[in-house]
Design a protein around this motif. Structure first.
Motif, PDB file in Angstrom:
ATOM      1  N   ARG A 784       0.837  -1.191   0.000  1.00 37.37           N
ATOM      2  CA  ARG A 784       0.000   0.000   0.000  1.00 37.37           C
ATOM      3  C   ARG A 784       0.870   1.239   0.000  1.00 37.37           C
ATOM      4  O   ARG A 784       1.906   1.273   0.667  1.00 37.37           O
ATOM      5  N   ASN A 808      -5.397  -0.347   9.313  1.00 39.08           N
ATOM      6  CA  ASN A 808      -6.296  -0.642   8.202  1.00 39.08           C
ATOM      7  C   ASN A 808      -5.774  -1.767   7.338  1.00 39.08           C
ATOM      8  O   ASN A 808      -6.540  -2.605   6.862  1.00 39.08           O
ATOM      9  N   SER A 812      -7.745  -5.170   6.631  1.00 34.40           N
ATOM     10  CA  SER A 812      -7.992  -5.684   5.288  1.00 34.40           C
ATOM     11  C   SER A 812      -7.570  -7.133   5.163  1.00 34.40           C
ATOM     12  O   SER A 812      -8.254  -7.945   4.545  1.00 34.40           O
ATOM     13  N   PHE A 815     -10.008  -9.362   6.826  1.00 34.50           N
ATOM     14  CA  PHE A 815     -11.239  -9.512   6.053  1.00 34.50           C
ATOM     15  C   PHE A 815     -11.033 -10.429   4.855  1.00 34.50           C
ATOM     16  O   PHE A 815     -11.819 -11.328   4.598  1.00 34.50           O
ATOM     17  N   LYS A 816      -9.942 -10.197   4.158  1.00 37.93           N
ATOM     18  CA  LYS A 816      -9.676 -10.985   2.961  1.00 37.93           C
ATOM     19  C   LYS A 816      -9.544 -12.474   3.261  1.00 37.93           C
ATOM     20  O   LYS A 816      -9.924 -13.311   2.463  1.00 37.93           O
TER      21      LYS A 816
ATOM     22  N   ASP B  57     -14.065   1.080   4.155  1.00 36.02           N
ATOM     23  CA  ASP B  57     -12.768   1.177   3.464  1.00 36.02           C
ATOM     24  C   ASP B  57     -12.256  -0.200   3.086  1.00 36.02           C
ATOM     25  O   ASP B  57     -11.798  -0.442   1.974  1.00 36.02           O
ATOM     26  N   VAL B  58     -12.320  -1.069   4.088  1.00 37.87           N
ATOM     27  CA  VAL B  58     -11.808  -2.420   3.905  1.00 37.87           C
ATOM     28  C   VAL B  58     -12.588  -3.118   2.791  1.00 37.87           C
ATOM     29  O   VAL B  58     -12.014  -3.764   1.914  1.00 37.87           O
ATOM     30  N   LEU B  59     -13.883  -2.939   2.834  1.00 32.31           N
ATOM     31  CA  LEU B  59     -14.738  -3.590   1.846  1.00 32.31           C
ATOM     32  C   LEU B  59     -14.435  -3.049   0.445  1.00 32.31           C
ATOM     33  O   LEU B  59     -14.386  -3.793  -0.530  1.00 32.31           O
ATOM     34  N   SER B  61     -11.605  -1.691  -0.572  1.00 28.55           N
ATOM     35  CA  SER B  61     -10.286  -2.171  -0.984  1.00 28.55           C
ATOM     36  C   SER B  61     -10.381  -3.614  -1.479  1.00 28.55           C
ATOM     37  O   SER B  61      -9.808  -3.983  -2.502  1.00 28.55           O
ATOM     38  N   ASP B  62     -11.128  -4.416  -0.743  1.00 33.66           N
ATOM     39  CA  ASP B  62     -11.304  -5.827  -1.106  1.00 33.66           C
ATOM     40  C   ASP B  62     -11.999  -5.945  -2.460  1.00 33.66           C
ATOM     41  O   ASP B  62     -11.587  -6.720  -3.325  1.00 33.66           O
TER      42      ASP B  62
END
Lengths: 1103, 347
Positions: A784, A808, A812, A815-816, B57-59, B61-62
């Motif tokens: 990033r 963040n 991420s 989440f991924k 944001d995360v969503l 970016s994903d």
């Protein structure tokens, strides 16, 4: 002429269209090695040419074989104009030079162009015939094995660990040459790629020579980096640990290391140990006895030479002959061994080890982190005397830049030498004779360069450091080996340790396992401590003193006793800096560095305490320099070491005169902190046994809270500034809030988002508290770049932004990778850079590994949603044929057909399924189930397209079978599955062969950035291409996995206005052959056969 | 404090897995032609943020990462065999199969609009109308159209069974390959399917017809040894159909045929009287359709003619589907029994 290199170009595929008119390509291939070039015929009008060339033979000396890459260029023939290059393949033939690595390189290589990326593939076979050369003065070091892994490779045992090897080579950077103004970007990039490849080869050869000189046969923990110094040149440097490794002959023996080990020591162990308790059982040692030891650690070194003489005269000569064998007669031999250790290490200029995990018994004590930084100004090369000192002049003639000063490498050498000396003296101050987990790094901005080195001061067992010593096999599964332990404690360097030997060797015979705490015991003298520290008796053995916190750069020793689980701890910091030039800039930076280190350290300490933990492993502190700021990032894995005392809480203290509201505020924060600590203790399962006060109590009043991070800074001058890291507070750990900044700091402590349920993270090889990994892994690289838009930057605001940025990024990742829950992100190391003003780049390469939920169940009680996924996951694991349509499928590879079709026979498919699938019955069941599957799969597919919210749960198996059924056999994949991991192992699989090192450097450039999807699209493609090229090279070596993979460099530059971008990536790792753990009894070839046959028998009847 | 807030923008954000991570939900959103921001809001509505305790944001970016990956994969998906042998993305075989299958899946509403149309640039230009009419995004329409066209181009001139050709070249499942065979077949013969009277027919209905036509009326159906072409109707066969005219032109033949059919169906169908009364018209309708099929224009109107001349009269008389089936079976068998037709069987 000691070698013959043979190359055959078989075919190409997926070539790009080079002739617009015919939509075809007239391709031919140039094969170049050193100065010799061969060409294939032109294969006209095809995108899938079949050259099927003869074997091109190059007769070369082994020096060239080591240095030079094989260069394959694919071109499009053009009758009227110049031939167009399609792309290139560089093949490092080093793995072929070692008898134990690969024997042939054969496979499909992506054809790479620095402007267009991958443009099709080419099938190449490479062989080397080596003639034995007994020339003593040879310049080559063929046969020395290289490993990136920082632990002893799994199918080897370390006979001797010789120690530190380093080398650096320097050249002018082609990008900054005058000719670069007139040549194309492609030519410039290729010149650079080729040069770095050449320099890497040369570096490796030179390091190999050093290893041979030391009597070793391998380099473990090999880390090669390059510094792009811009105008002043290009430095390629490497460090590693020279070892003598013995291959463990067969796999079955490897499974049972205890039986396998031929060492007499093990049999002798009971005898050598028996007398010890009798001789020394004088009850528990008291601290008072330690007082007899009175000279300071540093003095001991100066005294050593004289004292050794007396010792020698007292020591029976027979003891010498037996070398390192375990002492039968404690007293004399101990003295001897102690002295041997010292001399063994003293002989070395730098007793450094790049290893981060060790054979059992190797590490006796870890003293703490030692680090050194120095700010240097990069000088331009003024010396016009161009001398080819790099040995291999002719290769450079070709490249036409044989221009660097003779003293250049010496300068860089001297810089590093200086830093290493500093590290060495820090280690001495900690009473340690060695540094483990050692690494070096640089950060360059314009003409300023920060050199950094860090490691863990340690006391080591000399048995591994000498020739003719005992065999030692580093099998982690062995919980303890009494021999090693007892000898370990006998090897105390100072008299002081004789005491420790008494107690701990006694314990060695008792049920407790002392290796679990031995390394925590302080190596320095309690009364002459290098810094004030709070010492207590070891909570594990209660005999030795331990510090209250321990910071190290190594991996958590497998044998260490740990309470609860570990977690990733990061300290993040930005500091603004005025823009400046030259000397002034360097001064400004070196003035800032101590404060940055101090703050990073404070943050780490606070966060550690906030998690209720008392030790850090794998600590990496990176400080990057930009034009107007410095960015610091420290990552480590926090754990609660059972041996160390429980950490005190964090107390907040306000300013002295205060009103009620303020008091309220303070107590609120205090409450929050306390809550966080207890929540974290729950989360990481830290429930240490209560220890009664009397045992813990330190005999020496120790009011000052201290940590053991010793470091210094030096500017261009040699001045060394030691910084007092004491927080200067009485009592446990007090944070004083005296201004708004401090409040911010404390609050920011609490902003670290808690890990989502089911996730763990660490930056080390192993995650304390998690052992039952499944074989499902997902390696990834994430990058990033953030732009700071505010003109009025403040430290405070900057810090917050940087903190958010890292948080963040972590969010991420969680989440991924949510479909892998329960899982742990391992080896999660962030790399920061400041590529431009107001830009911060963060990159990370890590691996997510799932583990068996049984262990995680208790923690997951609270959250039902992930629980469901997990139970489904397990169902699927238990009944691999069950057609459940809701198991996470992203990362699982069902046994599949075709992947092995084109692989060489020794390639073994390591599938990532957790359960071992019995392939023969699998096939049978396949047939009977196939009708049902057909129906089910169809419904799943047709029915779920838009309706199901969690679509990624569609059964991988059902679809797997569907594919078997529906795909005609003519389209089977010829691409081998290659797993990658930054760790030195892959769970559920066993490494049966190391095929050699992968060390690749790529440049990618574009002049049509927007068309390629902007910066993200450009880099995304490039990283995917790098992965693809690494996988292809590994597959061509006959391997199916890369371990210890790291992205050492990712330099990204863009100019959006000009629609241009350029990126350089340097990666390395070890290519290996894996077999699944459940298959290791079987013969690999059989496995291979059955894997590829089964799906056919399953698929045929229905398709 | 405000001055302390540093505004940050993400300049670059990538995530690349060694095994390419592909979220099927996002893939579907991408296939459906949603923009990244639309996709993000759709995903948010599913409650994913709450479920995983994450932020927008995360969503985003994903979603961006996935979209990029899909865009990079798209050119491979155009030639599925390339996807299987490509080196850029490491995708497990079952995921590859999923990617291909989803990419080539199409919407019923869309296919009904395009079925039988020439897969030309002109049709492509009209896709925005199709998009407006069906509510499917233009992007998705284009993808589906391009898929049809691509499959068509590849298998059009290919020898061998149509379904297998589609399957072998595009690695589709049996079902989807059969659907594509139907689409290719319809596009090739340009059967009119868009008329109002045909609107009640589903793609499934047409696909069934296509399957029957391919099996029985193409060159490949007659002789699968040489020139095995499944795409074109067998010209010779169509020519031969002209001979059927005798069934309606020859009065004797017509009567004979009628009586045979009536004998066979008496008491077996509910609408016997209606059938008996309407036999001549029905037979004329059927035979006329058959006899005209040598004209390309009439081939195109094949389905509309069937509806107008056969199905609608039957519907008017409230025939049951079983009645129709029984009638047609009897009609065919009786014709074979007629004197003039016996040779047809033997030839």
């Amino acid at each position: 002429m000691p070698g013959k290199l043979k190359v055959k170009i078989c075919a190409g595929r997926h070539l790009p269209v080079m002739d617009r008119a015919s939509d075809l390509t007239d391709a031919f291939v140039e094969v170049k090695f050193s100065n010799t070039t061969f060409k294939t015929e032109v294969y006209p009008k095809s995108l899938n040419p079949q050259w099927n060339s003869e074997w091109f033979k190059f007769e070369v000396d082994d020096e060239d074989l080591q240095d030079e890459p094989l260069q394959i260029t694919v071109l499009d023939h053009d009758t009227y104009s110049a031939n167009d290059a399609i792309g290139k393949v560089y093949i490092d033939i080093d793995p072929l030079l070692c008898s134990e690595a690969a024997t042939v390189i054969c496979g499909w290589f992506p054809i790479y162009d620095t402007i267009h990326g991958i443009r099709g593939e080419i099938n190449v076979s490479v062989k080397v015939d080596l003639f034995n050369d007994l020339n003593r003065f040879r310049q080559s070091s063929c046969g020395v094995k290289f490993f990136c892994s920082t632990s002893i490779p799994k199918c080897y045992k370390a006979v001797v660990v010789h120690g530190f090897v380093e080398e650096l080579v320097v050249n002018e950077d082609p990008e900054y040459q005058w000719i670069d103004r007139i040549r194309t970007p492609r030519a410039s990039n290729e010149a650079r790629q080729r040069l770095i490849s050449l320099m890497s080869g040369e570096l490796q050869r030179k390091i190999g020579l050093k290893v041979l000189e030391m009597g070793g046969n391998a380099v473990v923990g090999y880390l090669q980096c390059f510094d792009l110094e811009g105008e002043s040149g290009l430095v390629v440097r490497a460090i590693g640990t020279a070892c003598t490794l013995d291959k463990i002959s067969n796999t079955s023996a490897a499974q049972l290391p205890a039986c396998n080990s031929p060492s007499k020591e093990i049999k002798e162990a009971p005898f050598s140990e028996d007398p010890n308790p009798n001789t020394y059982s004088s009850g528990p040692s008291t601290p008072l006895k330690n007082q007899t030891y009175s000279f300071s650690p540093s003095k001991s070194y100066s005294r050593q030479s004289s004292s050794s003489d007396t010792d020698l005269s007292l020591t029976p000569k027979t003891g010498m002959g037996s070398g390192g064998s375990a002492g039968k007669d404690g007293g004399h031999l101990k003295t001897l061994l102690r002295q041997q250790t010292q001399s063994a290490l003293e002989q070395r200029e730098f007793p450094f080890f790049t290893l981060t995990s060790f054979p059992l018994g190797f590490l006796i004590h870890a003293g703490g982190v030692v680090s050194a930084r120095s700010v240097k100004l990069l000088d331009r090369i003024h010396n016009p005397a161009f001398v080819g000192i790099m040995g291999n002049t002719r290769s450079y003639k070709l490249l036409d830049w044989n221009s660097f000063t003779a003293d250049e490498p010496e300068t860089r050498d001297a810089w590093w030498e200086e830093i290493r000396q500093e590290i060495k003296s820090h280690a001495k101050a900690l009473g340690c004779h060695a540094v483990v987990g050692y690494s070096e790094s640089t950060s360059i901005c314009e003409e300023v360069c920060i050199l950094s080195a860090s490691g863990t001061a340690a006391v080591l067992n000399p048995k591994f450091l000498q020739d003719g010593c005992l065999d030692c096999y580093s099998e982690n599964r062995l919980s303890r080996q009494p021999t090693f332990f007892s000898t370990g404690s006998e090897k105390g360097e100072f008299d002081f340790f004789l005491q420790s030997k008494d107690s701990s060797s006694m314990l060695g015979l008792e049920d407790t396992s002392p290796p679990s705490c031995g390394f925590c015991h302080i190596p320095y003298d309690e009364l002459n401590m290098p810094f004030p520290a709070h010492l207590t008796y070891c909570c594990n053995c209660r005999r030795q003193k331990v510090p209250d916190v321990l910071f190290t750069t190594i991996d958590l020793p497998v044998e260490a006793a740990v309470t609860g689980r570990g977690c990733l701890i990061q300290a993040r910091l930005c500091r603004l800096k005025k823009k400046a030039q030259g000397e002034a800039n360097a001064t400004a930076i070196s003035n800032l560095l101590p404060f940055m280190e101090y703050e990073l350290h404070t943050q780490l300490m606070n966060k550690l305490k906030l998690r209720g933990m008392n030790a850090l492993f794998g600590l990496r502190i990176q400080i990057s320099v930009g034009e107007n700021m410095l960015v610091g990032l420290a990552s480590a894995t926090g754990v609660y070491l059972t041996a160390l005392p429980a950490p005190g809480g964090i107390q907040i203290a306000g300013k002295t005169p205060s009103d009620i509201a303020y008091e309220q505020h303070i107590s609120n924060i205090q409450k929050k902190i306390n809550d966080t600590v207890s929540r974290n203790k729950e989360l990481y399962e830290i429930h240490p046994l209560e220890i009664s006060e009397e045992v813990i109590g330190s005999p020496i009043p120790e009011p000052r809270q201290r940590s053991r991070l010793l470091r210094s800074h030096s500017e261009s001058s040699d001045e060394v500034s030691e910084l007092d890291l004491s927080h200067g507070k009485k009592d446990a750990f007090v944070l004083e809030i005296d201004d708004a900044d401090a409040v911010e700091d404390i609050l920011s402590l609490l902003t670290d988002a808690p890990l989502p349920t089911g996730f763990y993270s660490c930056n080390t090889e192993n995650m304390p508290g998690i052992h039952n990994w499944t074989s499902s892994i997902q390696m990834f690289t994430t990058v990033r770049v953030f732009r700071l838009n505010n003109v009025n930057l403040t430290n405070q605001g900057l810090n917050k932004s940087f903190n958010d940025l890292c948080e963040n990024l972590l969010k991420s990742l969680y989440f991924k990778l949510r479909s892998m829950i329960p899982c742990c992100l391992c080896h999660l190391n962030f790399t920061v850079a400041v590529p431009e003003d107001e830009l911060i780049q963060v990159a990370a390469t890590a691996v997510a590994m799932t583990f068996d939920k049984d262990q995680a169940q208790e923690i997951l009680k609270s959250n039902t949603a992930p629980m469901k996924a997990i139970s489904e996951n397990e169902e699927q694991l238990q009944f691999p044929m069950e057609l459940s349509s809701d198991s996470p499928s992203v990362q699982t590879f069902p046994p599949s057909k075709g992947f092995l079709e084109n692989a060489s026979p020794q390639t073994i498919q390591g599938t990532s399924r957790a359960t071992s699938v019995d392939y023969s019955s699998f096939a049978d069941r396949c047939n009977s189930w196939i009708e049902l599957i057909k129906l089910k799969a169809q419904t799943i597919r047709r029915g779920s397209i838009k309706t199901t919210p969690s679509l990624d749960k569609a059964s991988p198996l059902a679809e797997g079978h569907l594919r078997l059924r529906s795909t005609p056999s003519c389209t089977d994949s010829t691409v081998t599955v290659v797993k990658m991991t930054p760790l030195s192992f892959i769970p559920g699989a066993k490494i049966i062969k190391y095929l050699g090192i992968i060390n690749m450097f790529f440049i990618r450039e574009t002049t049509s950035l927007r068309e390629e999807g902007g910066v993200s699209g450009f880099l995304h493609t490039f990283i995917a291409e790098v992965f693809a090229m690494v996988r292809a090279h590994v597959a061509a070596l006959g391997g199916n996995a890369v371990i210890s993979y790291i992205m050492k460099e990712c330099v990204f530059m863009e100019n959006s206005n000009k629609n241009q971008a350029q990126c350089l990536i340097n990666v390395s790792g070890d290519a290996v052959i894996l077999i699944r753990e459940s298959e290791q009894e079987g013969v690999p070839i059989q496995t291979h056969g059955s894997t590829s046959q089964t799906p056919q028998s399953g698929g045929a009847p229905v398709s | 404090m405000d001055s302390n807030e540093v505004k940050m923008s993400v300049e670059l954000d990538v995530f690349v897995g060694n095994t390419t991570i592909m979220d099927e939900e996002v893939y579907q959103l991408w296939l459906d032609g949603y923009t990244v921001s639309d996709a993000v809001s759709i995903r948010m509505k599913s409650g994913i943020l709450e479920q995983f305790g994450t932020t927008e944001d995360v969503l985003e970016s994903d979603t961006m990462d996935h979209y990029r990956t899909f865009q990079m994969t798209e050119r491979l998906l155009h030639h599925p065999s390339k996807l299987v042998n490509q080196v850029l993305f490491q995708i497990p075989p079952h995921r590859q199969a999923m990617l291909i299958e989803r990419y080539y899946a199409f919407d019923e509403a869309f296919v009904r609009e395009v079925l039988g149309k020439k897969l030309s640039k002109g049709t492509k230009k009209d896709l925005d109308d199709v998009s407006a009419k069906t509510g499917i995004t233009l992007k998705s329409c284009r993808r589906q159209f391009d898929n049809f066209k691509r499959v068509f181009k590849v298998v059009e001139e290919m020898k061998g069974p149509l379904v297998e050709n589609v399957q072998c070249n595009f690695l589709l499942s049996d079902k989807l390959a059969r659907d594509y065979a139907a689409i290719v077949f319809f596009a090739n013969s340009r059967f009119e399917t868009g008329k109002k009277k045909l609107q009640y027919l589903t793609f499934e209905d047409f696909a069934f017809c296509a399957c029957q036509l391919i099996q029985n009326w193409t060159v490949g159906a007659v002789d699968n040894m040489v020139e095995d072409m499944d795409v074109d109707l067998d010209k010779e066969f169509l020519q031969d159909l002209k001979d059927l005219k005798i069934l309606i032109t020859d009065k004797d033949m017509l009567d004979q045929h009628k009586s045979l059919v009536c004998t066979g169906l008496r008491g077996k169908i509910q609408v016997f009287n209606e059938m008996e009364g309407n036999f001549k018209n029905l037979s004329r309708g059927l035979i006329n359709i058959a006899a005209k099929l040598t004209n390309t224009k009439d081939v195109r109107d094949f389905f509309i003619d069937l509806v107008e001349k056969v199905i609608e009269p039957c519907k008017a008389d409230r025939w049951l589907i079983s009645d129709v089936r029984a009638f047609l079976t009897q009609y065919t068998n009786s014709a074979r029994a007629l004197d003039g037709f016996k040779y047809v069987q033997s030839s």
